[in-house]
Each structure stands twice: as structure tokens, then as C-alpha cells.
Design a protein around this motif. Structure first.
Motif, PDB file in Angstrom:
ATOM      1  N   UNK A  19       0.817  -1.214   0.000  1.00 12.47           N
ATOM      2  CA  UNK A  19       0.000   0.000   0.000  1.00 12.47           C
ATOM      3  C   UNK A  19       0.851   1.264   0.000  1.00 12.47           C
ATOM      4  N   UNK A  20       1.958   1.245   0.731  1.00 12.61           N
ATOM      5  CA  UNK A  20       2.828   2.417   0.771  1.00 12.61           C
ATOM      6  C   UNK A  20       3.494   2.643  -0.583  1.00 12.61           C
ATOM      7  N   UNK A  21       3.993   1.575  -1.183  1.00 16.26           N
ATOM      8  CA  UNK A  21       4.657   1.707  -2.480  1.00 16.26           C
ATOM      9  C   UNK A  21       3.683   2.153  -3.562  1.00 16.26           C
ATOM     10  N   UNK A  22       2.452   1.702  -3.454  1.00 14.52           N
ATOM     11  CA  UNK A  22       1.442   2.015  -4.470  1.00 14.52           C
ATOM     12  C   UNK A  22       1.058   3.488  -4.487  1.00 14.52           C
ATOM     13  N   UNK A  23       1.435   4.246  -3.461  1.00 14.31           N
ATOM     14  CA  UNK A  23       1.102   5.677  -3.429  1.00 14.31           C
ATOM     15  C   UNK A  23       2.046   6.514  -4.282  1.00 14.31           C
ATOM     16  N   UNK A  24       3.125   5.888  -4.769  1.00 16.97           N
ATOM     17  CA  UNK A  24       4.134   6.637  -5.509  1.00 16.97           C
ATOM     18  C   UNK A  24       3.968   6.506  -7.012  1.00 16.97           C
ATOM     19  N   UNK A  25       4.087   7.633  -7.710  1.00 17.19           N
ATOM     20  CA  UNK A  25       3.904   7.632  -9.160  1.00 17.19           C
ATOM     21  C   UNK A  25       5.020   6.875  -9.882  1.00 17.19           C
TER      22      UNK A  25
END
Length: 227
Positions: free
Chosen positions: A20-26
Motif C-alpha cells: 500500500x505504501x509503495x502504491x502511493x508513488x507515481x
């Protein structure tokens, strides 16, 4: 450039948190998840990610075995970042030797996670943080009486000196200042050193320096080397 990453951890909550944390990055796309080492190898083969974030301790096949298979199958294209705990996990040395490019503590902050992923994905080793130097030093100390002495064959005195400074966690710029040479010259020495010893990255260079006895945990200054 978007980093294609996968996450493998047998703890569902931890795995979901990282995903979830990684998925927030473009600039980061999570292309797969795995709950154990066997699944990690399969997902990596199917998705061919740029980076595999692997827990060291997993059922069926641990992170070290999975890392070794993933690196071999991808010919080193997929970089490996290991998840470990703070209590000096006994597998850290083996993970470095297997080709892992760095370590991340499971209680790492969000910025630390992103920094680690980006550093390893671009082909560098995550050796700057004090915890990584501590881990490498501790396990080199434990193995000091096990590893046979190895001569510094084929290296010039300057290349051996650069190897020592890499093992101390110095960047290219810091090495240049210490040796009073240019950044370009440092890169040349490193490239030659890596080619001569068949090294993939700085993590493997650290292991080599300890195994050759050029760096000894707890010592103030490493012994000089000639070649």
C-alpha cells in the motif's frame, strides 16, 4: 522511469503495508505479491520486476534461497532488497553473499522504505545506513575464525585501498576526497576492481573486503594492502 516492484512476506499485514505504501508513488508500480519463497520465485519469473522486496525468513523457501534463484533467472536484472529485523539476523551475511543489494528493517519509516527501493532499483547498494554496516561487521566478526585467508591477487595497491573505503561505507565522492583524486578516477578504479573480482555491486565488495582481511570489525585502521 517507473520501478516495477514485488513484495514477498509471509505476514499478510506487513506485506499489505509495504504494498500500500509503495502504491502511493507515481514512480513505483507493485506488480506482484508473494506469501513465501516459492511463490516469490514464481511471481518474479512471471512479472520480471525491477526490484524484489523479500523477507529473509519465509516458509517453504527462505528469502536467501529465493533471492539466489531470482537473481540467477533474471541474470541480475531484478535487484533484491531484503527485509530483516533489528536483532542481527543470522542470515544477513548469507544474503549479501547471495547477491542481495541491501537491507531494510521491518519497522522502517515511509521515507526510508522509498529511499531504499529507489537506491537498490537503480543498481546501487544500500550500505550507507549505520545498521547495514553494523550487520555486515557483526557477521564478519562471527566468521573471522571460519573464513580462510585469501590473498589480494590481481589488485593494485590503489584498487585495494578503494575496496577498503567502499567497505567503510564511503561514497565515490568521499573516496575521491580521502585519496585526493577525481570522481572519474574513483569510478575507473571501482570498475576495474569489480571486473577483476567478478563483483556485481558494492554489497559484494564489502563482503570481499572482510573475507580478504582488508577490513576487520572494530579495528581503527585496516591493514595496508599491496597488489
Amino acid at each position: 522511469m517507473v520501478i516495477r516492484a514485488m513484495v514477498a512476506d509471509d505476514q499478510a499485514v506487513v506485506r499489505a503495508g509495504f504494498v500500500n505504501l509503495l502504491a502511493t508513488q507515481e514512480d513505483i508500480e507493485v506488480v506482484g505479491e508473494a506469501e513465501d519463497g516459492v511463490a516469490a520465485v514464481r511471481v518474479a519469473a512471471e512479472q520480471r520486476p525491477d526490484l524484489a522486496l523479500l523477507d529473509i525468513r519465509m516458509p517453504h523457501r527462505n528469502g536467501i534461497e529465493a533471492a539466489r534463484e531470482i537473481l540467477a533467472a533474471s541474470d541480475g536484472r531484478t535487484k533484491v532488497l531484503m527485509l530483516t529485523t533489528f536483532d542481527l539476523d543470522e542470515y544477513v551475511y548469507e544474503a549479501l553473499a547471495a547477491g542481495a543489494s541491501g537491507f531494510l528493517l521491518k519497522d522502517a519509516t515511509f521515507p526510508e522504505l522509498l529511499h531504499a527501493v529507489r537506491v537498490v532499483a537503480r543498481g546501487d547498494a544500500l550500505l550507507a545506513p549505520a545498521i547495514t554496516r553494523r550487520l555486515v561487521g557483526e557477521f564478519a566478526r562471527q566468521r573471522a575464525g571460519v573464513l580462510p585467508p585469501r590473498p589480494v591477487e590481481g589488485l593494485t595497491a590503489r584498487e585495494a585501498e578503494v575496496l577498503v573505503l567502499i567497505a567503510k561505507g564511503m561514497s565515490n565522492a568521499e573516496i575521491a576526497v580521502r585519496l585526493t583524486i577525481t570522481d572519474h578516477t574513483v569510478k575507473t578504479h571501482i570498475n576495474r576492481l569489480f571486473a577483476k573480482r567478478g563483483l556485481r555491486d558494492r554489497a559484494q565488495a564489502v563482503i570481499l573486503a572482510y573475507e580478504l582481511g582488508l577490513v576487520r570489525p572494530g579495528a581503527g585502521c585496516p591493514p595496508s594492502a599491496t597488489g
